[in-house]
Scaffold this active site. Structure first.
Site, short mmCIF file in Angstrom:
data_model
loop_
_atom_site.label_atom_id
_atom_site.label_comp_id
_atom_site.label_asym_id
_atom_site.label_seq_id
_atom_site.Cartn_x
_atom_site.Cartn_y
_atom_site.Cartn_z
N ASN A 1 -12.93 -7.06 -3.40
CA ASN A 1 -11.54 -7.40 -3.66
C ASN A 1 -11.28 -8.74 -3.00
OD1 ASN A 1 -8.78 -7.63 -3.72
ND2 ASN A 1 -8.37 -5.63 -2.80
N LYS B 1 -12.28 -8.43 0.77
CA LYS B 1 -12.45 -7.05 1.26
C LYS B 1 -13.61 -6.43 0.50
CE LYS B 1 -7.68 -5.78 1.98
NZ LYS B 1 -6.59 -5.05 1.38
N ARG C 1 -12.06 -6.01 -8.12
CA ARG C 1 -10.64 -5.90 -8.43
C ARG C 1 -10.20 -7.24 -9.03
NH1 ARG C 1 -5.56 -6.35 -4.44
NH2 ARG C 1 -3.97 -5.86 -5.98
N HIS D 1 -0.68 -3.14 -9.01
CA HIS D 1 -1.04 -1.95 -8.22
C HIS D 1 -1.45 -0.79 -9.12
CE1 HIS D 1 1.82 -3.31 -4.74
NE2 HIS D 1 0.58 -3.63 -4.44
N GLY E 1 2.53 -5.60 -0.26
CA GLY E 1 3.18 -5.66 -1.57
C GLY E 1 3.73 -4.28 -1.88
N ARG F 1 7.60 -11.22 0.27
CA ARG F 1 8.11 -11.56 -1.07
C ARG F 1 9.54 -11.05 -1.23
NH1 ARG F 1 3.20 -9.01 -4.33
NH2 ARG F 1 1.88 -9.25 -2.49
N ASP G 1 5.91 -7.27 9.21
CA ASP G 1 5.22 -6.01 9.46
C ASP G 1 6.24 -4.89 9.72
OD1 ASP G 1 2.22 -5.19 10.51
OD2 ASP G 1 3.84 -4.02 11.41
N ILE H 1 2.92 1.60 4.41
CA ILE H 1 4.26 2.04 4.83
C ILE H 1 4.56 3.44 4.27
CG2 ILE H 1 6.73 1.51 4.74
CD1 ILE H 1 5.90 -1.49 4.35
N ASN I 1 2.71 6.08 6.22
CA ASN I 1 2.88 6.18 7.68
C ASN I 1 4.30 6.19 8.20
OD1 ASN I 1 0.06 6.04 8.68
ND2 ASN I 1 0.08 4.14 7.53
N GLU J 1 -7.80 2.75 -3.64
CA GLU J 1 -8.08 1.87 -4.77
C GLU J 1 -9.59 1.58 -4.89
OE1 GLU J 1 -4.47 -1.15 -4.99
OE2 GLU J 1 -4.80 -0.41 -2.97
P1 AMP Z 1 -0.98 -2.09 3.43
O1 AMP Z 1 -0.71 -3.41 2.73
O2 AMP Z 1 -1.02 -0.93 2.48
O3 AMP Z 1 -2.13 -2.13 4.38
O4 AMP Z 1 0.31 -1.81 4.36
C1 AMP Z 1 0.68 -2.67 5.41
C2 AMP Z 1 2.06 -2.25 5.94
O5 AMP Z 1 2.00 -0.89 6.43
C3 AMP Z 1 2.55 -3.12 7.10
O6 AMP Z 1 3.91 -3.47 6.90
C4 AMP Z 1 2.44 -2.16 8.29
O7 AMP Z 1 3.40 -2.44 9.30
C5 AMP Z 1 2.75 -0.83 7.63
N1 AMP Z 1 2.38 0.29 8.49
C6 AMP Z 1 1.13 0.70 8.86
N2 AMP Z 1 1.21 1.73 9.74
C7 AMP Z 1 2.55 1.98 9.95
C8 AMP Z 1 3.30 2.90 10.75
N3 AMP Z 1 2.69 3.80 11.52
N4 AMP Z 1 4.64 2.86 10.68
C9 AMP Z 1 5.27 1.95 9.91
N5 AMP Z 1 4.63 1.05 9.13
C10 AMP Z 1 3.29 1.05 9.14
#
Ligand code: AMP
Length: 398
Positions: free
Chosen positions: A10, A17, A89, A178, A210, A239, A281, A331, A334, A384
């Protein structure tokens, strides 16, 4: 039978990745990420057998250097012989590609043409494919498109209300992204609910850096929140998501911005980062909002959750009923806070969360966190890489 693995790649403009996936066991025997490609800080991190190694890359610090290091590592650990194909990808498949596709010279030429539809993404994907073709010339290589799963969206949902010539002459329409994630988590949801995917009406909610939502009726995507580009839809990390297009004309005609500046601002300086002025983040913003009472962090998360809730309601217009929604992505998987904020605004759809279950759904766990009277609210870890590996393997067996 001897072990068969697929190498999944990817490739982004400054990152690459990868994962090596065993097709029989679904196991990821190796994974990793090369970052800051194109700069002197370029490095590659490889996770293998519980160990994590980071190595600096050599000049010219590009994707080829990352692949060379990866191949060296694969060879040293006798992992190359099991690789039967490489799955890539590719972000944009236009209207031409709605299935995984074996990469040939003709396909490469078409992918290059499609780059003008996704100038931020497809050129990077092509760099990865070219580097992999040079490094693994004996192996079949397959492109799996982010847009493919959304090719079932009907024209009333994919057309913009602009002069028809824009669609006919310039392919301007909603494509959606996605796709592999929406596809995967909808199938996992059907398994969790013990139902046939063809009987289900779902909204899948992918929230990572995203973010996008999809309406899935009988297993097919029938609407999605991203559009012609991955800039559209809900608020994201950097974004903007949807804004009035008039803002762009105003900024360029009256406020001294160039088109390039607005493009960069909406893609890289907006979203959670732009609103909070702190970070893109979500975890950082939650800490700031909940532990430090920072009003800007709270506001950014409020806008984020509101746009997701609104988009979720909009997705249901394309469904015959609502059996459940599925949260996924960093997000979605988690953040019990964001899930709670979103669902609180959707009582009109009969959705309600079991708070205790919501708090338990973290780090790679699949769980139904709905109350008994609510449509299902599932948390499902996306995968994915597995979809790309599986589809690549199926194609080379045909
Ligand atoms: P991804 O692009 O799927 O890797 O997601 C990245 C996003 O997931 C970032 O904004 C991270 O802050 C969020 N994230 C990961 N772990 C947590 C958590 N425990 N609580 C809140 N957000 C999280």
């Amino acid at each position: 039978m001897t072990k068969q693995t697929i190498l999944v790649i990817n490739c982004g403009s400054s990152s690459l990745k990868f994962a090596l996936i065993d097709v029989a066991t679904k196991e990821e025997s190796l994974s990793g990420l090369a970052q800051r490609l194109g700069s002197e800080q370029a490095s590659i991190t490889i996770k293998y057998k519980g160990d994590k190694q980071t190595m600096a890359l050599t000049a010219p610090y590009l994707h080829q250097a990352a692949l060379a290091k990866l191949i060296e590592f694969l060879k040293t650990n006798s992992l190359t012989d099991s690789i039967v194909a490489i799955g890539h990808r590719v972000v944009h498949g236009g209207e031409e590609y709605h299935l995984p596709t074996l990469i040939t010279e003709k396909v490469m030429a078409q992918l290059k043409k499609l780059s003008n539809l996704a100038p931020l993404h497809n050129p990077a994907n092509i760099i990865g494919i070219e580097a992999a073709l040079a490094a693994f010339e004996h192996l079949p290589q397959v492109a799996v498109f982010d847009t493919a799963f959304h090719q079932s969206i009907p024209n009333k949902a994919f057309l913009y209300a602009v002069p028809q010539k824009l669609y006919k002459e310039h392919s301007i329409r909603k494509y959606g992204f996605h796709g592999t994630s929406h596809y995967f988590v909808s199938r996992e949801a059907a398994n969790m609910l013990g139902k046939d995917i063809n009987e289900l009406s779902l909204v899948t909610v992918h929230l990572g850096n995203g973010c996008s939502l999809a309406a899935i009726e009988a297993g097919q995507s029938v609407d999605t929140s991203m559009g012609f580009t991955p800039l559209a839809g809900v608020t994201m990390g950097t974004r903007s998501g949807d804004i009035d297009p008039g803002v762009i004309f105003h900024l360029t005609s009256h406020c001294g911005y160039t088109v390039e500046q607005v493009d960069a601002m909406l893609n890289k300086e907006s979203g959670l980062l732009g609103l909070s002025g702190i970070s893109n983040d979500c975890r950082t913003l939650e800490e700031q909002a909940l532990e430090e009472n920072n009003p800007q962090a709270k506001l950014a998360l409020d806008v984020f959750s509101f746009t997701i809730a609104k988009s979720l309601a909009a997705m249901t217009v394309s469904l015959s009923k609502l059996d459940g929604i599925v949260f996924t992505g960093g997000i979605g998987e988690n953040s019990d806070y964001v899930r709670d904020q979103v669902i609180k605004q959707l009582s009109v759809l009969g959705l309600s969360l079991n708070e205790a279950l919501n708090a338990q759904a973290i780090r790679g766990k699949s769980l139904n966190i709905a109350t008994e009277q609510s449509p299902a609210i599932l948390v499902v870890p996306t995968n994915e890489e597995w979809v790309i590996a599986n589809q690549t393997h199926q194609l080379i067996q045909e």
